[in-house]
Design a protein around this motif. Structure first.
Motif, short mmCIF file in Angstrom:
data_model
loop_
_atom_site.label_atom_id
_atom_site.label_comp_id
_atom_site.label_asym_id
_atom_site.label_seq_id
_atom_site.Cartn_x
_atom_site.Cartn_y
_atom_site.Cartn_z
N ASP A 79 -85.81 -4.32 21.34
CA ASP A 79 -85.72 -3.34 22.43
C ASP A 79 -84.33 -3.41 23.07
O ASP A 79 -83.58 -4.37 22.89
N ALA A 80 -83.97 -2.39 23.83
CA ALA A 80 -82.62 -2.23 24.37
C ALA A 80 -82.24 -3.35 25.34
O ALA A 80 -81.10 -3.82 25.32
N SER A 81 -83.16 -3.79 26.19
CA SER A 81 -82.81 -4.83 27.15
C SER A 81 -82.55 -6.17 26.46
O SER A 81 -81.61 -6.89 26.82
N SER A 82 -83.36 -6.50 25.46
CA SER A 82 -83.12 -7.72 24.70
C SER A 82 -81.83 -7.62 23.90
O SER A 82 -81.08 -8.59 23.78
N LEU A 83 -81.57 -6.43 23.36
CA LEU A 83 -80.35 -6.21 22.61
C LEU A 83 -79.13 -6.40 23.51
O LEU A 83 -78.15 -7.03 23.10
N TYR A 84 -79.18 -5.89 24.72
CA TYR A 84 -78.07 -6.04 25.67
C TYR A 84 -77.78 -7.52 25.93
O TYR A 84 -76.63 -7.95 25.89
N GLN A 85 -78.81 -8.30 26.16
CA GLN A 85 -78.63 -9.73 26.41
C GLN A 85 -78.08 -10.44 25.17
O GLN A 85 -77.18 -11.28 25.27
N ASN A 124 -74.60 -13.78 22.45
CA ASN A 124 -74.43 -14.34 21.11
C ASN A 124 -73.45 -13.61 20.22
O ASN A 124 -72.89 -14.21 19.31
N PHE A 125 -73.27 -12.33 20.43
CA PHE A 125 -72.46 -11.56 19.48
C PHE A 125 -71.04 -11.32 19.98
O PHE A 125 -70.09 -11.59 19.26
N ILE A 126 -70.88 -10.84 21.20
CA ILE A 126 -69.55 -10.59 21.74
C ILE A 126 -69.07 -11.79 22.56
O ILE A 126 -67.91 -12.15 22.52
N GLY A 127 -69.98 -12.40 23.29
CA GLY A 127 -69.65 -13.61 24.03
C GLY A 127 -69.00 -13.39 25.38
O GLY A 127 -68.40 -14.30 25.93
N LYS A 128 -69.10 -12.19 25.93
CA LYS A 128 -68.58 -11.92 27.28
C LYS A 128 -69.40 -10.83 27.92
O LYS A 128 -70.20 -10.17 27.27
N LYS A 129 -69.21 -10.65 29.22
CA LYS A 129 -69.92 -9.61 29.98
C LYS A 129 -69.57 -8.24 29.44
O LYS A 129 -68.41 -7.92 29.21
N VAL A 130 -70.58 -7.43 29.21
CA VAL A 130 -70.42 -6.08 28.69
C VAL A 130 -70.86 -5.10 29.78
O VAL A 130 -71.93 -5.27 30.37
#
Length: 78
Positions: A32-38, A43-49
């Protein structure tokens, strides 16, 4: 805005974020989108998006017909 900006670093653009989301969803389909955002931030970008950029990136992928949403709200890659 989806146009690349000379003043922003390339990793802070909607295009980069959309590519990152697509790459993540190819290996973690059905999230889901909220889990994907976290997951993207930690884990993937490693910074605040920026959440607005995240939503624009999802919209971009949806409009390009790269991502679909099922009845439960989970995101899937074709």
């Amino acid at each position: 805005m989806l146009i690349l900006d000379r003043n922003n670093e390339p990793t802070s653009t909607v295009y980069y974020l959309a590519a990152s989301i697509y790459g993540y969803l190819k290996t973690h389909n059905g999230i889901d989108a909220s889990s994907l955002y976290q997951e993207i931030m930690t884990n993937f970008i490693g910074k605040k998006v920026n959440y607005d950029f995240f939503i624009m990136a999802l919209d971009f992928l949806y409009l390009m017909d790269c991502v679909t949403v099922d009845k439960k709200g989970d995101l899937h890659v074709h």
